[in-house]
Design a protein around this motif. Sequence first.
Motif, short mmCIF file in Angstrom:
data_model
loop_
_atom_site.label_atom_id
_atom_site.label_comp_id
_atom_site.label_asym_id
_atom_site.label_seq_id
_atom_site.Cartn_x
_atom_site.Cartn_y
_atom_site.Cartn_z
N ARG A 180 22.81 -7.93 31.05
CA ARG A 180 23.72 -7.24 31.97
C ARG A 180 24.87 -6.57 31.20
NH1 ARG A 180 23.45 -12.18 35.00
NH2 ARG A 180 25.72 -12.43 34.92
N VAL A 181 24.47 -5.66 30.33
CA VAL A 181 25.43 -4.96 29.47
C VAL A 181 26.22 -3.93 30.28
CG1 VAL A 181 25.69 -3.55 27.39
CG2 VAL A 181 23.85 -5.25 27.53
N ALA A 182 27.51 -3.86 30.01
CA ALA A 182 28.37 -2.85 30.64
C ALA A 182 29.22 -2.19 29.56
CB ALA A 182 29.26 -3.49 31.70
N PRO A 183 29.55 -0.92 29.73
CA PRO A 183 30.41 -0.25 28.75
C PRO A 183 31.70 -1.02 28.52
CG PRO A 183 29.48 1.34 30.28
CD PRO A 183 29.13 -0.01 30.82
N GLY A 184 32.10 -1.10 27.26
CA GLY A 184 33.34 -1.78 26.91
C GLY A 184 33.19 -3.25 26.58
N GLN A 185 32.02 -3.82 26.83
CA GLN A 185 31.82 -5.23 26.49
C GLN A 185 31.76 -5.43 24.98
OE1 GLN A 185 28.24 -6.39 28.58
NE2 GLN A 185 29.37 -7.10 30.37
N HIS A 186 32.14 -6.63 24.55
CA HIS A 186 32.02 -7.02 23.15
C HIS A 186 30.91 -8.06 23.08
CE1 HIS A 186 34.22 -8.35 19.20
NE2 HIS A 186 33.05 -7.78 18.98
N ILE A 187 29.86 -7.78 22.31
CA ILE A 187 28.68 -8.63 22.27
C ILE A 187 28.47 -9.16 20.86
CG2 ILE A 187 26.16 -8.66 22.56
CD1 ILE A 187 26.49 -6.51 24.70
N LEU A 188 28.19 -10.46 20.78
CA LEU A 188 27.84 -11.10 19.52
C LEU A 188 26.32 -11.20 19.45
CD1 LEU A 188 28.48 -12.72 16.92
CD2 LEU A 188 28.61 -14.77 18.37
N GLU A 189 25.75 -10.66 18.38
CA GLU A 189 24.31 -10.73 18.16
C GLU A 189 24.04 -11.66 16.98
OE1 GLU A 189 20.79 -7.47 17.86
OE2 GLU A 189 22.24 -7.41 16.21
N ILE A 190 23.21 -12.67 17.20
CA ILE A 190 22.81 -13.61 16.15
C ILE A 190 21.42 -13.20 15.67
CG2 ILE A 190 22.42 -16.01 15.53
CD1 ILE A 190 25.32 -15.35 16.33
N GLY A 191 21.34 -12.68 14.44
CA GLY A 191 20.10 -12.16 13.89
C GLY A 191 20.09 -10.64 13.97
N ALA A 192 20.51 -9.99 12.89
CA ALA A 192 20.63 -8.53 12.90
C ALA A 192 19.27 -7.84 12.86
CB ALA A 192 21.48 -8.06 11.71
N GLY A 193 18.28 -8.46 12.19
CA GLY A 193 16.99 -7.80 12.05
C GLY A 193 17.15 -6.45 11.38
N THR A 194 16.51 -5.45 11.94
CA THR A 194 16.60 -4.11 11.38
C THR A 194 17.87 -3.37 11.81
OG1 THR A 194 15.44 -3.08 13.25
CG2 THR A 194 14.08 -3.90 11.42
N GLY A 195 18.55 -3.89 12.85
CA GLY A 195 19.69 -3.20 13.42
C GLY A 195 19.35 -2.41 14.67
N TYR A 196 18.07 -2.32 14.99
CA TYR A 196 17.62 -1.50 16.13
C TYR A 196 18.14 -2.05 17.45
CZ TYR A 196 14.26 1.05 19.14
OH TYR A 196 13.65 1.83 20.10
N ASN A 197 18.10 -3.36 17.63
CA ASN A 197 18.57 -3.95 18.88
C ASN A 197 20.05 -3.68 19.08
OD1 ASN A 197 17.78 -5.83 21.20
ND2 ASN A 197 19.53 -6.92 20.36
N ALA A 198 20.83 -3.84 18.02
CA ALA A 198 22.27 -3.56 18.11
C ALA A 198 22.51 -2.09 18.44
CB ALA A 198 22.95 -3.93 16.80
N ALA A 199 21.68 -1.21 17.90
CA ALA A 199 21.82 0.22 18.18
C ALA A 199 21.60 0.51 19.66
CB ALA A 199 20.84 1.02 17.33
N LEU A 200 20.61 -0.14 20.25
CA LEU A 200 20.36 0.06 21.68
C LEU A 200 21.54 -0.45 22.51
CD1 LEU A 200 16.62 -1.12 21.76
CD2 LEU A 200 17.42 1.23 22.04
N LEU A 201 22.06 -1.62 22.15
CA LEU A 201 23.22 -2.16 22.88
C LEU A 201 24.42 -1.24 22.75
CD1 LEU A 201 22.88 -5.91 21.81
CD2 LEU A 201 22.38 -4.96 24.07
N ALA A 202 24.66 -0.71 21.55
CA ALA A 202 25.79 0.20 21.35
C ALA A 202 25.62 1.48 22.15
CB ALA A 202 25.94 0.53 19.86
N SER A 203 24.35 1.92 22.31
CA SER A 203 24.09 3.13 23.09
C SER A 203 24.40 2.93 24.58
CB SER A 203 22.62 3.55 22.92
OG SER A 203 22.37 3.91 21.57
N LEU A 204 24.49 1.66 25.00
CA LEU A 204 24.86 1.36 26.38
C LEU A 204 26.37 1.23 26.56
CD1 LEU A 204 22.07 -1.26 27.23
CD2 LEU A 204 22.13 1.17 27.83
N GLY A 205 27.12 1.46 25.48
CA GLY A 205 28.57 1.46 25.57
C GLY A 205 29.24 0.19 25.12
N ALA A 206 28.47 -0.77 24.56
CA ALA A 206 29.06 -2.02 24.09
C ALA A 206 29.48 -1.92 22.63
CB ALA A 206 28.05 -3.16 24.27
#
Length: 361
Positions: A92-118
């Motif tokens: 339930r991502v919303a713009p402006g949220q701060h999200i902690l990701e455990i396990g960076a992997g390739t970075g692709y998942n974080a990129a998708l989350l950032a594209s949603l405004g987090a």
Amino acid sequence: MTGRRGDYLEQIRRGGADLPPDLAAAFASVPREAFVPDGFQRRDGTWVCPADPEYLATVYSDDVLVTKVDNKIPVSSSSQPSLMAIMIVALRVAPGQHILEIGAGTGYNAALLASLGATITSIDVQEDVAVRARTALARAGISHVRVEHGDGYAGSSGDRFDRVIVTVGIGGVSPQWLSQLAPGGFVLAPVKHAGTHPVLVVSGPPEGPVTGTPVCPSGFMLAAGPLTADHPGAFPFPAGPLTDLLPVMPPRFDPPLGEIQYRDLWYAAGAWNRRASHVAVAGREQGCLALLDENRTGGAVIFPDGSIHAAGSSDQVEPAAIILDRWISAGRPPMQAWRVSCTLTGDPDAPIWAPDAWELS
């Protein structure tokens, strides 16, 4: 949308994911190939390089891309996109949220989350993985992501997060994550259960009580350190593939259970019996549900058609039949119908909140 990206979105939907417009736009716009510049391993163990003709077609498929192997064991990857989508929706991502990701992997998942405004803080225990993820995010032009090298168990000291998402298989949730959550926040994590890693929404104060709700089945590479510490309530890990299986009870389901229903049965088995685990069976590509005996080299396997086969001791055959009877009598409940209570266990110096009791809602 047409072309490769359009087909990519359709594959993700066919994988069981709901794609809201903003998430569909993120998958369509973030270049997945930027996060696997050195290629990746196929399921057959061979390597796909960027120069290979099938490279882009495989990148834009609903499949996991293994990017690092240690002694033939995958230790880092880009997860299956449909599973990523299901988890992101559950977050339930919303713009402006701060999200902690455990396990960076390739970075692709974080990129998708950032594209949603987090804004994302991503932590990986492998320094080379963290460096490559950081480089890939810069290459793709993704901002609002900070990648740190460190022990994910500790989270990110001094920060507060609206959500925590875990992209590695864990035995339980770190109390540190719970202490770093803002009010109303929660942890989304694949937590070990009967040899698999169903994704749970977990919430509660760091001192407890801590509870969870299953979201979906999944399988992830294991985390390192205290996040996967053994504990008295842990499910057994098989000593090896089960061989010389003999049929002992006939099929019950015609047609056999589909993948989702089989995972629902599997979840119930783990809730009702701590001998439940994931085993490899000769001649089957996918692993199977089994109740293992004490030495973990034999037991009873429940196949998707409801038949039971035994290897070695027959002590687990009757408990397996009881699980089938109980699941059918309960109306074949989906895993999402369960509510989970956790207990503090694992390494006394770095404990985890692990699932300990289950009840049907």
